[in-house]
Structure formats: C-alpha cells, structure tokens
Design an enzyme around this catalytic site. Structure first.
Site, short mmCIF file in Angstrom:
data_model
loop_
_atom_site.label_atom_id
_atom_site.label_comp_id
_atom_site.label_asym_id
_atom_site.label_seq_id
_atom_site.Cartn_x
_atom_site.Cartn_y
_atom_site.Cartn_z
CD GLU A 84 -47.23 -27.87 21.06
OE1 GLU A 84 -48.28 -28.25 20.52
OE2 GLU A 84 -46.66 -26.81 20.76
CE LYS B 113 -51.04 -22.63 17.74
NZ LYS B 113 -49.97 -21.75 17.26
#
Length: 524
Positions: A313, A330
C-alpha cells in the site's frame, strides 16, 4: 477482475541523459558531472553491467549496522530499488513523541555527541528543507535523488504521556537516515546507477573515492559466491498474540457498539503478534520478499532496530511538480491455488457491500486529508474499487490524486494525512481515540509509513503493513482490519490471521532462535 499491480510506485526510472553514452566507458574515464539539486549537488554514474540488488546488498551492506534497501520486489520487471549505508558523516534523526523531542546524531562517528531539541519530526524536516518551489517544467518521474529515508511510526499520532516512557527496547517513533550516497537499480532498463551528493564541509574527493570503490566492489562481485545464510532453527519459536480469538471477538463487538452509537463509521482494529528470539534482519527479509514480493518492500536497519516490509500500500507520493497521490487499500480476500476458486474470491471481494463501503469511507477520508493541502478543486478520485492481487491476498484499492497548493511542501502533505485513514477508520480523530482505548497497547511503527523524502521535494511513502519490526526483545507484527456494522467476527479474525501468516512463516524459516541475541549488528 483481479490484476497484478504493475504501477511502479517506488519504481520510477532513473533518468540522466548525460549518462546514456557512458555505460560502456571504464569508470575512471567517466566525467562526473555535478547537477544542481536544491542544496545537494548530485553526481550520477551508470555502471556498465546489471547486478541484482539482493546480491549487491549482501556484498556492500550485509554487516552494516545502518543500511537501507527500498525494494521494488524480487524478480521485479519494473520499478527501481535503492540501496544505501551510513558512512562516517551520515546523520540519523530519531524522535520520541512522548517526550516531544528530536535527536540528531552521527551514528558512525562516536566522537560526535547527539543533539536533542524540543519539537516534532515535521518541524525538524522543515528546518532542513529550506525554501522549495514547485517548478512547472520539472520532470515528474525522477525517483529518489538522495535525501531522508526512514519510518514514521503510528506513535507520532497517538503519543503516550512522557511519564509513561517507552517499553524496554522499543524503537523510536520516527527514525530517518540522511542518504547522500545510494545505488539505484532500474529493473525495467536493467541499469545500475551510483548516486552521490557532496554535503557541506565534505571534501569532493571523498565522494569520488566512494564512487570508484563502490563501482569496483560491484564489478568484482559478479563471480563471487553469495554468503551462506543460516538454516531454519530446530528449536520451536513461541508466537504470542496480544489478543486471542475470544478477546479479539469481544473487541470487534465493542467496535460495532461504538459504530451503532454513532461514534464512528469504521474502526481499523489491530492486534499484535510477538516472537521472542534472536533474528538476523537480512535473513528474515530474504525469506519475506521471496514469499511476499511487493512493489513497496523494504529493509531499514538502524542500529538495534530494523523494519522489514512487504507493504502493498502506497501511503503518499509527492512529485517535484507537486502532484499528490494516495492509494488506500480496504477490502481483503485470501488467494486460492485453484484458479477457479481464486477468481471467485476476487469477484466476491469486488461485489461485497461491506468491503466496498469500507473502501469508500476511507477514500472520502483521504479526499478530505489531501484537500487540506491541495490546490482548490484539484482533488480527484482517479481509480475506484479496483481489485489487485498479491501472492497471498486479493485487495480492493482506490486512488486519490491532487495538486499541492502553492507555498506548501511534501512535508505539509505528510503531516496533513498522517496517520493514513486506512489504518484508523472514520471519522479519524474519533476512531483513533476509540482504538487507543480498546487495543491494549501501542502500535509502535506498525500502521505508520516508511520510505523517502527527497532533497528535491519528492516523497514516496508506503504503509507499514505486512511488516516485521525487529528489536532487542525479538520480532513484532501488526495485523488488523476495518470493522463496520456489517462485519462478521469470525471473518475479521481470519483476515488478521491471513495477513500475519506469511510474516510468521518468514521468521520461522529465517534460522533465528529463541535465545537472546549476542554479537554486533544483530537485531533481535
């Protein structure tokens, strides 16, 4: 449909037109051209051969107590990896958020006493940066051109009281090494480039000596054997979870009660795994990158502590022209060895109301965070709810971009967005307060960010997730997930186990043992 991430992120090409004709020239005849770059004149020398960064790190920095490896991934076909180690004049800055102090030292020069001052890491970095402007004609893909490399721990955002003190052996809340000599490995072009800057008071021949000696060592190593690494320990390692499954289920219930009460929309609840023992950072990292290659991997070894990451990420990137980007993750599903099942899991992730809502909440939060430092009207969601596939998990990823407002810098952007909303929940302030009361301990470096802040204003920071922190007590791993009103406790618990599994396996396979560490350079 799932995609294998192809964006280079920490994989920006090393560009230097002046070097294109020098790759076949012996190093001693290469004219070293100084290029103005803020206050650090940059010298770049392309070597005539390719070398794998893993082998180069072994040869140059395996025994260095202060070394960095920003890793585009094992067998990467794109991106740039960067290696560096501290020398006698290198500066290291560490932070105690509890005490509100910043300490600057020269770790390879014991004769120079550390200097501690009151302030934040952002205050310090602004004082170091001086004045910068966003040049409209500046290249937007220059990558790392020397500067600060290190981590910003989650503890910067939620410091305890000064009287509490840090747990014994805890790493600093932030630690950054000023890198003025580095090696860049462009995986797409298959080139190796030495980067060096002359800092104030340093003799020019010191830089040239480093360029020559480094090139010589890299040139000699092609036929040299890679040093042997320890085999996995026969002694079992004890893996401890801060909260067992029953306790974690209670915490999920507590989160959902706070959500039902209107105190938050989403809470990123985390757990900690600890493994006591003696571990070699490079050995553990080699195991980690082999099993979990990532475009934002990294090994940062700063004395008694090391951060080893297979992060997928991107927290924040800032280009020389002020382009801001964040790519929150997410939504998670495990991978399957069966292709049909694997495809079904990816499709299930994309169709999940719960996962989509979780991602959208964080996208909205990150739009707000970037909006605090962005030019009016420049914030945009350029990619929404895309499935990216990694060795162990499918992830739901979105991209938010903006343009930095005039007069502001990448440091302002980091401060505005830190910590990342993907690791707090929403609303951010309320979520952080709730989680601090529930989690039962500090997150430390986990859920923070790591990477570089270039001398030219560039920033490239990854999230500290899928990461191992090594210190005097052993290894620690953070793992967690976003809790919403639709969360199913059993599924949330399993997600934390999936995320931690590869990290625990890397530790177990590293050859480390449960005995306390002995010897120089070992991080345990």
């Amino acid at each position: 449909m799932p995609t294998t991430p192809s964006h280079p992120d920490r994989g920006l090409p090393v560009r230097s037109e002046a070097l294109q004709d020098l790759r076949s020239v012996p190093l001693r005849s290469v004219p070293l051209r100084s290029v103005p770059l803020c206050s650090v004149p940059l010298r770049s020398v392309a070597l005539p051969h390719w070398l794998d960064p893993a082998e180069a790190f072994d040869r140059l920095f395996a025994e260095s107590p202060y070394a960095i490896w920003l890793d585009a991934g094992a067998d990467a076909r794109s991106g740039v990896s960067y290696l560096a180690g501290a020398h006698h004049g290198s500066r290291l800055v560490t932070v105690s958020a509890r005490a509100g102090t910043v300490t600057c030292s020269r770790p390879m020069d014991p004769a120079t006493a550390p200097v501690t001052s009151v302030g934040t890491i952002f205050d310090f970095l602004r004082s170091e940066q001086g004045s910068t402007t966003q040049a409209a004609d500046a290249p937007d893909d220059v990558g790392f051109r020397l500067g600060w490399v290190g981590w910003f721990g989650y503890g910067l955002a939620r410091p305890g009281r000064a009287s509490d003190g840090l747990p014994d052996g805890a790493p600093p809340d932030a630690a950054l090494l000023f890198v003025d000599r580095a090696i860049a490995f462009d995986h797409a072009a298959h080139t190796v480039t030495l980067l060096a800057g002359s800092t104030t008071g340093e003799a020019g021949n010191d830089v040239e000596d480093w360029l020559l000696s480094t090139a010589r060592r890299l040139g000699e190593q092609a036929a040299a054997p890679t040093p042997a690494r320890p085999q996995a320990s026969a002694e079992p390692l004890e893996v401890r979870w801060r909260h067992d499954e029953t306790q974690y289920a209670r915490l999920i219930d507590a989160c959902q009660r706070r959500i039902a009460a209107g105190d938050a929309y989403q809470l990123c609840l985390t757990n900690e795994v600890t493994v006591a023992g003696s571990f070699d950072p490079l050995t553990v990292y080699r195991q980690l990158r082999a099993g979990s290659p990532s475009h934002h991997g990294g090994l940062l070894r700063f004395g008694a502590h090391a951060l080893l990451s297979a992060s997928p990420e991107e927290f924040l990137s800032v280009s020389p022209r002020g382009r801001l980007r964040t790519r929150p993750i997410k939504g998670t599903r495990p991978r399957s060895a069966d292709s049909a099942t694997d495809r079904m899991l990816a499709e299930e992730l994309l169709a999940s109301d719960k996962e989509r809502a979780e991602n959208l909440m964080i996208v909205d939060l990150m739009r707000n965070d970037l909006g605090r430092v962005a030019a009016l009207g420049s914030v945009a969601v350029t990619s929404l709810l895309q499935v990216e596939s990694y060795p162990h998990v499918h992830q739901l990823v979105s991209t938010v971009e903006a343009r930095l407002a005039p007069g502001l810098t990448g440091i302002d952007a980091i401060e505005a967005a830190f910590p990342a909303g993907s690791m707090t929940g929403a609303p951010k302030a309320s979520a952080m307060a709730i989680l601090a009361a529930l989690e039962g301990g500090d997150r430390g470096i986990y859920a923070g960010a790591f990477g570089y802040l270039g001398s030219d204003g560039t920033v490239d920071l990854a999230m500290v997730i899928r990461s191992i922190v090594l210190g005097p007590a052993g290894a620690s791993i953070g793992t967690g997930g976003g809790i919403t009103a639709l969360s199913v406790p059993a599924e949330e618990i399993e997600e934390t186990r999936i995320k931690a599994r590869a990290l625990i396996s890397a530790i177990r396979a590293s050859g480390g043992g449960p005995a306390p560490a002995r010897g120089r350079g070992l991080v345990t």
